[in-house]
Design an enzyme around this catalytic site. Structure first.
Site, PDB file in Angstrom:
ATOM      1  N   ASP A 329       0.816  -1.214   0.000  1.00 37.91           N
ATOM      2  CA  ASP A 329       0.000   0.000   0.000  1.00 37.91           C
ATOM      3  C   ASP A 329       0.853   1.269   0.000  1.00 37.91           C
ATOM      4  OD1 ASP A 329      -2.231  -1.580  -0.003  1.00 37.91           O
ATOM      5  OD2 ASP A 329      -2.547  -1.464   2.160  1.00 37.91           O
ATOM      6  N   LYS A 356      -5.716  -2.427  -7.259  1.00 32.20           N
ATOM      7  CA  LYS A 356      -6.060  -1.733  -6.019  1.00 32.20           C
ATOM      8  C   LYS A 356      -7.215  -0.756  -6.275  1.00 32.20           C
ATOM      9  CE  LYS A 356      -3.059  -3.893  -3.553  1.00 32.20           C
ATOM     10  NZ  LYS A 356      -3.522  -4.872  -2.565  1.00 32.20           N
ATOM     11  N   ARG A 360      -2.847   1.501  -9.744  1.00 32.37           N
ATOM     12  CA  ARG A 360      -1.899   2.447  -9.134  1.00 32.37           C
ATOM     13  C   ARG A 360      -0.614   2.610  -9.930  1.00 32.37           C
ATOM     14  NH1 ARG A 360      -3.136   1.105  -2.727  1.00 32.37           N
ATOM     15  NH2 ARG A 360      -4.963   2.470  -2.626  1.00 32.37           N
TER      16      ARG A 360
END
Ligand code: S3P
Length: 449
Positions: A329, A356, A360
């Site tokens: 993350d 995600k 991303r």
């Protein structure tokens, strides 16, 4: 929808601040609290929207959750077999963890439930959890993915598991390192008629294993394999008291902001530093970041530390391999470090980022270019050329992705003029006080509605 206007930092960021409670641990505390016998007290809970989605889904299945203080919850456990059929759909909002972990529990219920999510969540792949659960006899149907044959997306309709039939034992080798898949399989394993064995390519965050083990579930980890053998177990989880550590995934924005804005000295207090989560800290250190980790022992079975961060010259390093799942993350904010590092940072083995809250890899490539940073998108990562001097002022669409909105806000601190981050309300999914915290450290951020 809210936009943020982030001004270039006129002075160093300085201060010592708390961070919101760990989102991953919050989901697990709520869910396992609901499955316990007795009352579970959750302390230092910060009401990020994703965690609230989990709480509301559990309430919809008959679980009472009280809020005696603004940062405390008491979950009245229903027991492993005490959830009730919800009256309507279970709304997981933006939260993939809510949907995938609940899928593991719902797979074993004698009622039917439908999991729905917002527009972003409804685009994310769900076969990764449905596949292993179906393999052990669960009844799960999803909407066919519009572009990928064999893939499904939400809504997910799960159950009922027919009377007289239990989930079967399962030996599962996951093609991806994913704590959500691992957790769904392990949670379903508590209800199964035999042993569950789960293996993943490299170890993802282990909060589920820690918490389940502490509550009396017969779980053990043998090298890369996690196993639950419920034979002889009374299928009761003990109620517990948990104080949730601060979220390293939130602290990461402050640690990186402190590197970027010259002269900064920032402390993030009470942050969870479980080794399955600390990839970003290792990446930052390899790059030469100013960072000291002051350990404070364990809080509810999770290691906790204060993170002291100060600006330092950064150099490019390769990022890949087993570090990536431990920083999954934080790769967007690692891109912000790379944008200021001397040389070219190559990020590899990060194909999971495409699944995600947004893709991303593509979104970050767009963000970096908007700030005037050269980068090249790769199938499973990015090459980023660090840039000295002020960045260009940018106008960024977060695409509803909280980590993109916060990464763009951090980059904006070193731009030559104010930058706008649009669609920024999503920040509240994990860090409701993000803007307040940046302001407390001395940054100027305006909020437009
Ligand atoms: C999470 C696991 C990770 C992570 C997510 C939270 C969890 O997802 O990206 O934000 O709490 O289990 P994956 O399991 O898809 O890697």
């Amino acid at each position: 929808m809210t936009a943020l206007v982030v001004h270039p930092a006129a002075a160093p960021l300085v201060g010592s601040v708390p961070v919101p409670s760990d989102k991953s641990i919050g989901h697990r505390a709520l869910l396992l609290g609901a499955l316990c016998d007795g009352h579970t007290r959750i302390r230092a809970f910060s009401h990020g929207e994703d965690n609230v989605s989990t709480a509301n889904c559990l309430r919809a299945m008959g679980v009472t959750i009280e809020e005696p203080t603004p940062t405390e919850l008491v979950v009245h456990g229903a027991g492993l077999f005490g959830l009730r059929a919800p009256d309507g759909d279970l709304d997981c909002g933006n939260s993939g963890t809510t949907m995938r972990l609940l899928a593991g529990v719902l797979a074993a219920q004698r009622f039917q439930a439908t999991l729905v999510g917002d527009e972003t969540l409804s685009r994310r792949p769900m076969m990764r959890v449905a596949g292993p659960l179906q393999a052990r006899g669960a009844v799960i149907a999803g909407r066919p993915h519009p572009a990928k044959a064999g893939e499904i997306v939400a809504p997910l309709v799960i159950g009922p598991l027919p009377e007289g039939r239990d989930l079967s034992p399962l030996e599962y080798e996951s093609p991806v390192a994913s704590a959500q898949v691992k957790s769904a399989v392990l949670l379903s394993g508590m209800y199964a008629a035999g042993v569950t064995r789960f293996r993943e390519p490299t170890v993802s965050r282990d909060h589920t294993e820690r918490m389940l083990g502490a509550l009396g579930c017969p779980l053990r980890t043998v090298g890369p394999v996690v196993e639950i053998d419920p034979g002889g177990w009374n299928r009761h989880l003990a109620a517990f008291d948990v104080t949730i550590p601060g979220d390293l995934s939130a602290a990461a924005f402050l640690v990186v902001a402190a590197q970027l804005v010259e002269g900064s000295r920032v402390t993030a207090r009470g942050v969870g530093v479980n080794a399955t989560r600390t990839g970003l800290l290792e990446i930052a250190r390899d790059m030469g970041a100013g960072l000291a980790i002051e350990h404070h022992g364990e809080r509810s079975g999770e290691p906790v530390a204060d993170l002291h961060a100060w600006s330092a010259p950064l150099r490019a390093v390769p990022i890949g391999g087993e570090t990536v799942p431990r920083a999954i993350d934080e790769i967007p904010i690692a891109c912000a470090l790379a944008a200021r590092a001397h040389g070219t940072t190559s990020i590899r083995d990060a194909g999971e980022l495409r699944h995600k809250e947004s893709d991303r890899i593509a979104t970050m490539a767009g963000v970096l270019r908007a700030f005037g940073v050269d980068c090249e998108e790769k199938p499973e990562g990015l090459d980023i050329d660090g840039r000295a001097g002020p960045l260009e002022a940018a106008d960024i669409d977060s695409r509803g992705d909280h980590r993109i909105a916060m990464t763009a806000s951090v980059l904006a601190l070193v731009a030559r003029a104010p930058s706008r981050v649009r669609d920024a309300a999503c920040v509240a999914t994990s860090y409701p006080k993000f803007v307040a915290t940046l302001r407390a450290l001395g940054a100027r951020v305006d909020v437009e509605s």
